[in-house]
Design a protein around this motif. Structure first.
Motif, mmCIF file in Angstrom:
data_model
loop_
_atom_site.group_PDB
_atom_site.id
_atom_site.type_symbol
_atom_site.label_atom_id
_atom_site.label_comp_id
_atom_site.label_asym_id
_atom_site.label_seq_id
_atom_site.Cartn_x
_atom_site.Cartn_y
_atom_site.Cartn_z
ATOM 1 N N GLN A 187 66.262 66.269 37.515
ATOM 2 C CA GLN A 187 66.735 67.646 37.657
ATOM 3 C C GLN A 187 65.608 68.640 37.415
ATOM 4 O O GLN A 187 65.502 69.660 38.114
ATOM 5 N N PRO A 222 76.711 59.205 40.799
ATOM 6 C CA PRO A 222 76.780 60.202 41.879
ATOM 7 C C PRO A 222 75.952 61.451 41.593
ATOM 8 O O PRO A 222 75.337 62.023 42.494
ATOM 9 N N VAL A 223 75.939 61.876 40.309
ATOM 10 C CA VAL A 223 75.151 63.049 39.926
ATOM 11 C C VAL A 223 73.664 62.752 40.097
ATOM 12 O O VAL A 223 72.896 63.587 40.605
ATOM 13 N N GLN A 226 72.599 62.699 43.806
ATOM 14 C CA GLN A 226 72.481 64.050 44.356
ATOM 15 C C GLN A 226 71.180 64.699 43.906
ATOM 16 O O GLN A 226 70.484 65.359 44.692
ATOM 17 N N CYS A 228 68.471 63.099 43.068
ATOM 18 C CA CYS A 228 67.382 62.397 43.754
ATOM 19 C C CYS A 228 67.219 62.901 45.185
ATOM 20 O O CYS A 228 66.103 62.982 45.699
ATOM 21 N N ARG A 229 68.331 63.217 45.819
ATOM 22 C CA ARG A 229 68.268 63.754 47.180
ATOM 23 C C ARG A 229 67.415 65.022 47.228
ATOM 24 O O ARG A 229 66.670 65.262 48.180
ATOM 25 N N GLU A 230 67.500 65.822 46.152
ATOM 26 C CA GLU A 230 66.788 67.089 46.112
ATOM 27 C C GLU A 230 65.288 66.926 45.873
ATOM 28 O O GLU A 230 64.530 67.871 46.096
#
Length: 294
Positions: A187, A222-223, A226, A228-230
């Motif tokens: 994050q 899931p968090v 998401q 990691c996608r960023e």
């Protein structure tokens, strides 16, 4: 949407490791010159080798509970730690208060795949390895030419990984070692605008970060994905996710039914990440995985 095609992955032949046999909730393994017996819930069948072979083991892990670990019972002299080799990678094997010894040998085929992806890219690759443990995937990526950021919540694991780096002759490789909570780190990386072409994720079922952060696989995966996608680069090269948390396996059912129906002719199919016995040639399921590449 058509159903996915499942694959059975087994590591290439090791020189310094072998799954000799398994059964009755145990596995008999050779790490270098030493034989270890460790618990293995998936091994619900009968051992193929006689008891006399199993009692030759140097050490056997006796679990106390899932929370408190267990103890190693030694039947022969065995060093505190010793080295094993996979191709040009080297790793210390060491007994601890858990059944783990610093190496997941079934992941060798994944290390090879990571290296293939990096070399095929033909350009500079920055890889993020989360829950990196003792660093074999990190070292494989670095050996293939990638710059790697390795994150683990355990300072002991990071120290172990850095020792494996020296053993493997990769002291000068561009590896950044980070003791941190994986989710918080990703994050922060997203807020900083940092990006990676490759992601390696090996999250446990449950864990704690260096400041007491709680990791729960089903709640937080899931968090994490998401986040990691960023941090993925505009042109990512690979993503690999391994999970030892979900132990329900089609392969477990495969052997249960095959053993039950062994006197009748028939055919059974299944698939996931496995080790293959040298005794009976059975596949021992160890984990599930998903991986993406270009």
């Amino acid at each position: 949407m058509s159903p996915p095609q499942l694959h059975i992955i087994t590591p290439p032949e090791w020189e310094d490791y072998a799954l000799l046999d398994s059964g009755q909730g145990l596995k008999l393994e050779r790490f270098g010159d030493y034989l270890l017996v460790r618990p293995e819930a998936e091994a619900i069948w009968k051992p193929a080798l006689p008891t006399e072979t199993w009692v030759r083991a140097h050490a056997r892990f006796q679990p106390l509970s899932e929370e408190s670990g267990g103890t190693w019972e030694l039947s022969k002299p065995i060093p505190e730690r010793w080295m094993v080799r996979y191709k040009n990678l080297r790793c210390w094997i060491q007994r601890s208060t858990s059944r783990h010894v610093g190496l997941f040998p079934e992941q060798a085929s994944q290390w090879d795949w990571i290296q293939e992806c990096i070399r095929a890219a033909g350009r500079p690759i920055h890889v993020l390895n989360l829950f990196g443990y003792t660093g074999l995937a990190t070292l494989a990526a670095a050996q293939a030419g990638a710059r790697v950021t390795h994150v683990d919540a355990s300072r002991k694991a990071i120290t172990w990984a850095r020792e494996n780096q020296s053993l493997s002759g990769l002291q000068e490789a561009p590896i950044r070692w980070i003791v941190d909570d994986a989710l918080k780190f990703v994050q922060r990386e997203a807020r900083r605008g940092h990006h990676y072409e490759g992601l390696i994720l090996d999250p446990p079922k449950f864990g704690r970060g260096p400041k007491g952060e709680v990791w729960e696989f089903y709640k937080l995966l899931p968090v994490l994905l998401q986040a990691c996608r960023e941090v993925l680069a505009p042109e990512p090269v690979f993503v690999i996710l391994t999970a030892y948390a979900v132990k329900a396996s089609a392969i477990t059912l495969y052997y249960a039914i095959s053993e039950m129906m062994s006197t009748w002719k028939g055919h059974t199919e299944a698939g996931e990440v496995t080790l293959i016995e040298t005794s009976a040639g059975r596949l021992l399921p160890t984990a599930i995985f998903a991986r993406w590449s270009t």
